[in-house]
Design a protein around this motif. Structure first.
Motif, PDB file in Angstrom:
ATOM      1  N   THR A  36       0.874  -1.167   0.000  1.00 19.17           N
ATOM      2  CA  THR A  36       0.000   0.000   0.000  1.00 19.17           C
ATOM      3  C   THR A  36       0.910   1.215   0.000  1.00 19.17           C
ATOM      4  O   THR A  36       1.783   1.335   0.862  1.00 19.17           O
ATOM      5  CB  THR A  36      -0.898   0.025   1.251  1.00 19.17           C
ATOM      6  OG1 THR A  36      -1.701  -1.153   1.268  1.00 19.17           O
ATOM      7  CG2 THR A  36      -1.791   1.255   1.253  1.00 19.17           C
ATOM      8  N   LEU A  37       0.725   2.100  -0.976  1.00 20.52           N
ATOM      9  CA  LEU A  37       1.553   3.308  -1.062  1.00 20.52           C
ATOM     10  C   LEU A  37       0.779   4.494  -0.503  1.00 20.52           C
ATOM     11  O   LEU A  37      -0.420   4.641  -0.762  1.00 20.52           O
ATOM     12  CB  LEU A  37       1.953   3.595  -2.507  1.00 20.52           C
ATOM     13  CG  LEU A  37       2.639   2.471  -3.286  1.00 20.52           C
ATOM     14  CD1 LEU A  37       3.100   2.978  -4.640  1.00 20.52           C
ATOM     15  CD2 LEU A  37       3.782   1.875  -2.514  1.00 20.52           C
ATOM     16  N   VAL A  38       1.485   5.340   0.232  1.00 16.17           N
ATOM     17  CA  VAL A  38       0.860   6.535   0.784  1.00 16.17           C
ATOM     18  C   VAL A  38       1.789   7.731   0.594  1.00 16.17           C
ATOM     19  O   VAL A  38       2.991   7.636   0.825  1.00 16.17           O
ATOM     20  CB  VAL A  38       0.482   6.343   2.280  1.00 16.17           C
ATOM     21  CG1 VAL A  38       1.685   6.002   3.134  1.00 16.17           C
ATOM     22  CG2 VAL A  38      -0.242   7.574   2.826  1.00 16.17           C
ATOM     23  N   HIS A  39       1.198   8.812   0.134  1.00 13.93           N
ATOM     24  CA  HIS A  39       1.884  10.109   0.052  1.00 13.93           C
ATOM     25  C   HIS A  39       1.010  11.078   0.836  1.00 13.93           C
ATOM     26  O   HIS A  39      -0.161  11.275   0.506  1.00 13.93           O
ATOM     27  CB  HIS A  39       2.002  10.575  -1.400  1.00 13.93           C
ATOM     28  CG  HIS A  39       2.372  12.024  -1.525  1.00 13.93           C
ATOM     29  ND1 HIS A  39       3.643  12.485  -1.265  1.00 13.93           N
ATOM     30  CD2 HIS A  39       1.626  13.115  -1.834  1.00 13.93           C
ATOM     31  CE1 HIS A  39       3.667  13.796  -1.448  1.00 13.93           C
ATOM     32  NE2 HIS A  39       2.451  14.205  -1.778  1.00 13.93           N
ATOM     33  N   VAL A  40       1.569  11.673   1.887  1.00 12.88           N
ATOM     34  CA  VAL A  40       0.801  12.604   2.706  1.00 12.88           C
ATOM     35  C   VAL A  40       1.011  14.017   2.177  1.00 12.88           C
ATOM     36  O   VAL A  40       2.142  14.494   2.099  1.00 12.88           O
ATOM     37  CB  VAL A  40       1.191  12.495   4.194  1.00 12.88           C
ATOM     38  CG1 VAL A  40       0.358  13.475   5.024  1.00 12.88           C
ATOM     39  CG2 VAL A  40       0.987  11.062   4.686  1.00 12.88           C
ATOM     40  N   ARG A  41      -0.100  14.634   1.827  1.00 12.50           N
ATOM     41  CA  ARG A  41      -0.066  15.995   1.294  1.00 12.50           C
ATOM     42  C   ARG A  41      -0.101  16.994   2.447  1.00 12.50           C
ATOM     43  O   ARG A  41      -0.721  16.735   3.479  1.00 12.50           O
ATOM     44  CB  ARG A  41      -1.259  16.220   0.363  1.00 12.50           C
ATOM     45  CG  ARG A  41      -1.210  15.292  -0.840  1.00 12.50           C
ATOM     46  CD  ARG A  41      -2.459  15.370  -1.707  1.00 12.50           C
ATOM     47  NE  ARG A  41      -3.623  14.916  -0.981  1.00 12.50           N
ATOM     48  CZ  ARG A  41      -4.751  15.612  -0.877  1.00 12.50           C
ATOM     49  NH1 ARG A  41      -4.878  16.792  -1.455  1.00 12.50           N
ATOM     50  NH2 ARG A  41      -5.762  15.136  -0.192  1.00 12.50           N
ATOM     51  N   ALA A  92       3.700  11.713   9.809  1.00 10.40           N
ATOM     52  CA  ALA A  92       3.827  10.633  10.792  1.00 10.40           C
ATOM     53  C   ALA A  92       2.466  10.157  11.269  1.00 10.40           C
ATOM     54  O   ALA A  92       2.205   8.953  11.346  1.00 10.40           O
ATOM     55  CB  ALA A  92       4.677  11.092  11.975  1.00 10.40           C
ATOM     56  N   ARG A  93       1.588  11.068  11.580  1.00 11.69           N
ATOM     57  CA  ARG A  93       0.262  10.703  12.082  1.00 11.69           C
ATOM     58  C   ARG A  93      -0.537   9.929  11.028  1.00 11.69           C
ATOM     59  O   ARG A  93      -1.136   8.902  11.323  1.00 11.69           O
ATOM     60  CB  ARG A  93      -0.489  11.948  12.537  1.00 11.69           C
ATOM     61  CG  ARG A  93      -1.790  11.640  13.236  1.00 11.69           C
ATOM     62  CD  ARG A  93      -2.468  12.851  13.881  1.00 11.69           C
ATOM     63  NE  ARG A  93      -2.239  14.124  13.232  1.00 11.69           N
ATOM     64  CZ  ARG A  93      -1.480  15.105  13.741  1.00 11.69           C
ATOM     65  NH1 ARG A  93      -0.864  14.954  14.879  1.00 11.69           N
ATOM     66  NH2 ARG A  93      -1.349  16.242  13.086  1.00 11.69           N
ATOM     67  N   GLU A  94      -0.528  10.406   9.795  1.00  9.11           N
ATOM     68  CA  GLU A  94      -1.307   9.755   8.741  1.00  9.11           C
ATOM     69  C   GLU A  94      -0.744   8.380   8.384  1.00  9.11           C
ATOM     70  O   GLU A  94      -1.490   7.425   8.176  1.00  9.11           O
ATOM     71  CB  GLU A  94      -1.382  10.640   7.497  1.00  9.11           C
ATOM     72  CG  GLU A  94      -2.145  11.929   7.704  1.00  9.11           C
ATOM     73  CD  GLU A  94      -3.611  11.729   8.049  1.00  9.11           C
ATOM     74  OE1 GLU A  94      -4.224  10.744   7.575  1.00  9.11           O
ATOM     75  OE2 GLU A  94      -4.149  12.555   8.801  1.00  9.11           O
ATOM     76  N   VAL A  95       0.584   8.269   8.300  1.00 13.08           N
ATOM     77  CA  VAL A  95       1.201   6.988   7.940  1.00 13.08           C
ATOM     78  C   VAL A  95       0.959   5.947   9.024  1.00 13.08           C
ATOM     79  O   VAL A  95       0.577   4.807   8.728  1.00 13.08           O
ATOM     80  CB  VAL A  95       2.714   7.160   7.660  1.00 13.08           C
ATOM     81  CG1 VAL A  95       3.416   5.818   7.551  1.00 13.08           C
ATOM     82  CG2 VAL A  95       2.921   7.980   6.385  1.00 13.08           C
ATOM     83  N   THR A  96       1.143   6.327  10.280  1.00 18.00           N
ATOM     84  CA  THR A  96       0.937   5.347  11.354  1.00 18.00           C
ATOM     85  C   THR A  96      -0.539   4.987  11.505  1.00 18.00           C
ATOM     86  O   THR A  96      -0.862   3.832  11.782  1.00 18.00           O
ATOM     87  CB  THR A  96       1.536   5.835  12.693  1.00 18.00           C
ATOM     88  OG1 THR A  96       0.966   7.097  13.040  1.00 18.00           O
ATOM     89  CG2 THR A  96       3.048   5.949  12.608  1.00 18.00           C
ATOM     90  N   ALA A  97      -1.428   5.938  11.293  1.00 20.61           N
ATOM     91  CA  ALA A  97      -2.869   5.641  11.366  1.00 20.61           C
ATOM     92  C   ALA A  97      -3.271   4.675  10.247  1.00 20.61           C
ATOM     93  O   ALA A  97      -4.053   3.749  10.480  1.00 20.61           O
ATOM     94  CB  ALA A  97      -3.689   6.928  11.276  1.00 20.61           C
ATOM     95  N   ALA A  99      -1.283   2.502   8.727  1.00 21.80           N
ATOM     96  CA  ALA A  99      -0.700   1.198   9.064  1.00 21.80           C
ATOM     97  C   ALA A  99      -1.551   0.476  10.107  1.00 21.80           C
ATOM     98  O   ALA A  99      -1.792  -0.732  10.010  1.00 21.80           O
ATOM     99  CB  ALA A  99       0.727   1.363   9.563  1.00 21.80           C
ATOM    100  N   ARG A 100      -2.034   1.213  11.080  1.00 23.19           N
ATOM    101  CA  ARG A 100      -2.895   0.635  12.120  1.00 23.19           C
ATOM    102  C   ARG A 100      -4.216   0.154  11.506  1.00 23.19           C
ATOM    103  O   ARG A 100      -4.663  -0.959  11.759  1.00 23.19           O
ATOM    104  CB  ARG A 100      -3.139   1.690  13.203  1.00 23.19           C
ATOM    105  CG  ARG A 100      -3.656   1.161  14.500  1.00 23.19           C
ATOM    106  CD  ARG A 100      -3.647   2.226  15.594  1.00 23.19           C
ATOM    107  NE  ARG A 100      -2.304   2.362  16.163  1.00 23.19           N
ATOM    108  CZ  ARG A 100      -1.489   3.394  15.973  1.00 23.19           C
ATOM    109  NH1 ARG A 100      -1.868   4.421  15.250  1.00 23.19           N
ATOM    110  NH2 ARG A 100      -0.287   3.421  16.507  1.00 23.19           N
ATOM    111  N   ARG A 101      -4.825   0.998  10.681  1.00 24.58           N
ATOM    112  CA  ARG A 101      -6.121   0.671  10.058  1.00 24.58           C
ATOM    113  C   ARG A 101      -6.011  -0.550   9.152  1.00 24.58           C
ATOM    114  O   ARG A 101      -6.917  -1.381   9.096  1.00 24.58           O
ATOM    115  CB  ARG A 101      -6.630   1.887   9.285  1.00 24.58           C
ATOM    116  CG  ARG A 101      -8.067   1.737   8.837  1.00 24.58           C
ATOM    117  CD  ARG A 101      -8.659   3.032   8.320  1.00 24.58           C
ATOM    118  NE  ARG A 101      -8.144   3.366   7.011  1.00 24.58           N
ATOM    119  CZ  ARG A 101      -7.508   4.483   6.693  1.00 24.58           C
ATOM    120  NH1 ARG A 101      -7.289   5.399   7.602  1.00 24.58           N
ATOM    121  NH2 ARG A 101      -7.093   4.708   5.471  1.00 24.58           N
TER     122      ARG A 101
END
Length: 146
Positions: A36-41, A92-97, A99-101
Motif C-alpha cells: 500500500t503506497l501513501v503520500h501525505v499531502r 507521521a500521524r497519517e502513515v501510522t494511522a 498502518a494501524r487501520r
C-alpha cells in the motif's frame, strides 16, 4: 517475512521514491507482500484553502494517487499493489494511522542524507518509527562513489 507493507512515499523526492520502490519491489517479489503506497499531502492554512478553487483538493488527491499507481507500475509492483492513499495532514500521524487501520506488518520509510542541520533520522521518519504499530524498515540511500 512481511505480508502487508505500507510504503511512505514523498512524491516530491524522486530519488527517494525510486529507492523506496526498489526495496518495496524486492520485499513483494521475495515474500509475496501486498503493498500500500501513501503520500501525505501538506495541510494548507485555512486562509489559503479558502482561496483555492472548488474541487482543488480532490484534484490534488487524485493526481497524487495516480502518481503512486504509476510509480508502482514503473517498478514492477503493480500486481502487489493493493491500495494508494494521499491524505492531508501530518506525515507521521497519517502513515501510522493507515498502518494501524490496515493492520500492516511493516512500514517502509526513507532515511535522508545527513547534513549539519539534520538529526540522525529525519523528523518524520523518527516520529513514524516512534509511533508505528508495526516494524519500520528505514531504507537508506546508496552511497555514491566518486
Amino acid at each position: 517475512m512481511y505480508d502487508n507493507v505500507v510504503v511512505a512515499i514523498d512524491l516530491g523526492d524522486e530519488a527517494g521514491s525510486r529507492m523506496l520502490m526498489r526495496r518495496a519491489g524486492e520485499i513483494a517479489r521475495e515474500g509475496g507482500a501486498r503493498l500500500t503506497l501513501v503520500h501525505v499531502r501538506p495541510d494548507l492554512p485555512h486562509s489559503y484553502a479558502r482561496a483555492l478553487p472548488e474541487g482543488w483538493d480532490l484534484e490534488q488527491q487524485e493526481e497524487a494517487e495516480r502518481a503512486l499507481e504509476g510509480l508502482a507500475a514503473a517498478h514492477g509492483c503493480g500486481e502487489s499493489l493493493v491500495g494508494v492513499f494521499a491524505p492531508v495532514g501530518s506525515t507521521a500521524r497519517e502513515v501510522t494511522a493507515l498502518a494501524r487501520r490496515l493492520d500492516a506488518d511493516a512500514i517502509l520509510v526513507g532515511a535522508h542524507r545527513m547534513g549539519l542541520a539534520r538529526m540522525v533520522l529525519g523528523t518524520q521518519t523518527a516520529a513514524i518509527t516512534r509511533d508505528a504499530p508495526c516494524d519500520v524498515v528505514v531504507v537508506r540511500a546508496e552511497e555514491s562513489t566518486g
